[in-house]
Design an enzyme around this catalytic site. Sequence first.
Site, PDB file in Angstrom:
ATOM      1  N   GLU A   1      -3.842  -5.038   5.557  1.00 18.72           N
ATOM      2  CA  GLU A   1      -3.321  -6.054   4.627  1.00 18.72           C
ATOM      3  C   GLU A   1      -1.804  -6.105   4.715  1.00 18.72           C
ATOM      4  O   GLU A   1      -1.120  -5.096   4.578  1.00 18.72           O
ATOM      5  CB  GLU A   1      -3.753  -5.750   3.191  1.00 18.72           C
TER       6      GLU A   1
ATOM      7  N   GLU B   1      -5.403   0.192  -2.469  1.00 21.14           N
ATOM      8  CA  GLU B   1      -4.157   0.719  -3.021  1.00 21.14           C
ATOM      9  C   GLU B   1      -4.442   1.655  -4.195  1.00 21.14           C
ATOM     10  O   GLU B   1      -3.864   1.528  -5.282  1.00 21.14           O
ATOM     11  CB  GLU B   1      -3.220  -0.431  -3.401  1.00 21.14           C
TER      12      GLU B   1
END
Length: 479
Positions: free
Chosen positions: A310, A208
């Site tokens: 994820e 991220e």
Amino acid sequence: MFYSIAAALLLISGQLVLGDYIINPSTNWGVWQGWGTSLAWWAKAFGTRTDLSKIFFTTATTSYNGVSVPGLGLNIVRYNAGACSTNTYSGTSMVKSPNIKPARQMDGFWLNWASTDPTTSSWNWNVDANQRAALTNAKSNGANHFILFSNSPMWWMLYNKNPSGGANGTENIQSWNYQDHATYLATIAKHAQSSWGITFESVEAFNEPSSNWWTSTGTQEGCKIGASTQAQIIPYLRTALNNQGLSSTMIAASDENTIDIAISTWNALSSTAKSSVNQIHVHGYQGGGGDRVTLYNTALSQGKKLWNSEYGDSDSTGVSLASNLILDFRWLHPTAWVYWQVIDVPGWGLLEGNIDAGTLASFAQKYYVLAHFTRHIREGMTIIDGGGDVVVSAYDSVNHKLIIVAVNWSTTSQYLNFDLSKFGGVVNGATVPRWATSMTSGGSRYVSYPSDTVISGTRFWSNFGPNTIMTFEISGVTH
């Protein structure tokens, strides 16, 4: 919601049937590679538990606190290269966020910048024992895809020496350490192969990275790394892996938090960086939003594999999980799907527990919802069109088996009708085993019904209870 408006309405035994879902074997939305979980952070607390490894990574039924639990059969493991250490070198030591929990501090192997030689005292391969135990336990139980990923570069590679993030979420990796970060990950991959018996098939250098919530007061490891910096690190990683003799190890990027950010980041990468990336990995935290079709088409046009690497949510019933999984299958078309933490706080955890306290509670309803997918849609199957937005289908061409997973989102019972006329080998009168789970707290959990559903001609149907997910296995069919 999600009902196919093209489906014809039928009546069976006086009840409304929400149409024909025509399963289409001529479609090909990718060959399935598997299901997985990240190890950090639950493995730091429970990585040595062989019973838990069996539950998560096999399809065997295992007794847990007096309850028989059907194994999920996960086969993908996402291993976290830690960024923390407690040593001091040349008067410099790690700065710890005041809000990070101990379970979220993952020990890193490269202690200081004195030497890149992994046999020197600059490296410590004895740390992170529990996460490594979970890794090898998973392999022993059948896991066969291993991914190495980084939440943050080692603390000493950062401007503020804080692996939770930069001040106000600014980019934190020092420019002179871009190459060191790549070297760190490649060295771990090589050591895992030679000393742990683990071959990482891909390496993810970022997690991220475009998000700005990675701050010095954060609750976990994280690092803002913009697309232009990613574009510099990715080629360094390719070179570092090649230098370790790992030319076949793939690079995955960029593990962005949402689908839309993943599209923006990919478009911003240089052509050199893009050519070094083998798989596009994205996280599923945009839920029902995001331009799934564009990301899929981008990956397809670039010849890249696409994984949802994820996903997590706070809904313990499994409604959110099932909804977003079906959207992924129908529009994103990943070939693998990874849950964030199989053990976590109530809501987030498939097995609910307190990682920091080292305590475990019970399995959430969402565990059994996920089992409908993981236990039946297995590696090597082809994902095909299930005929509507409430159906996922996969075909096993080796064993001639068709899998259908379907959901009734209504608050009332509904019949769903499945049309197999596009397949050969459909036997009139053949039984169709099914499994059912109610997506309500305290509802039924993966109940098996081996013989109450029968094919009539080339169709079969089943009465779905409110908010119920069911899986069907049809054997002997061909196309």
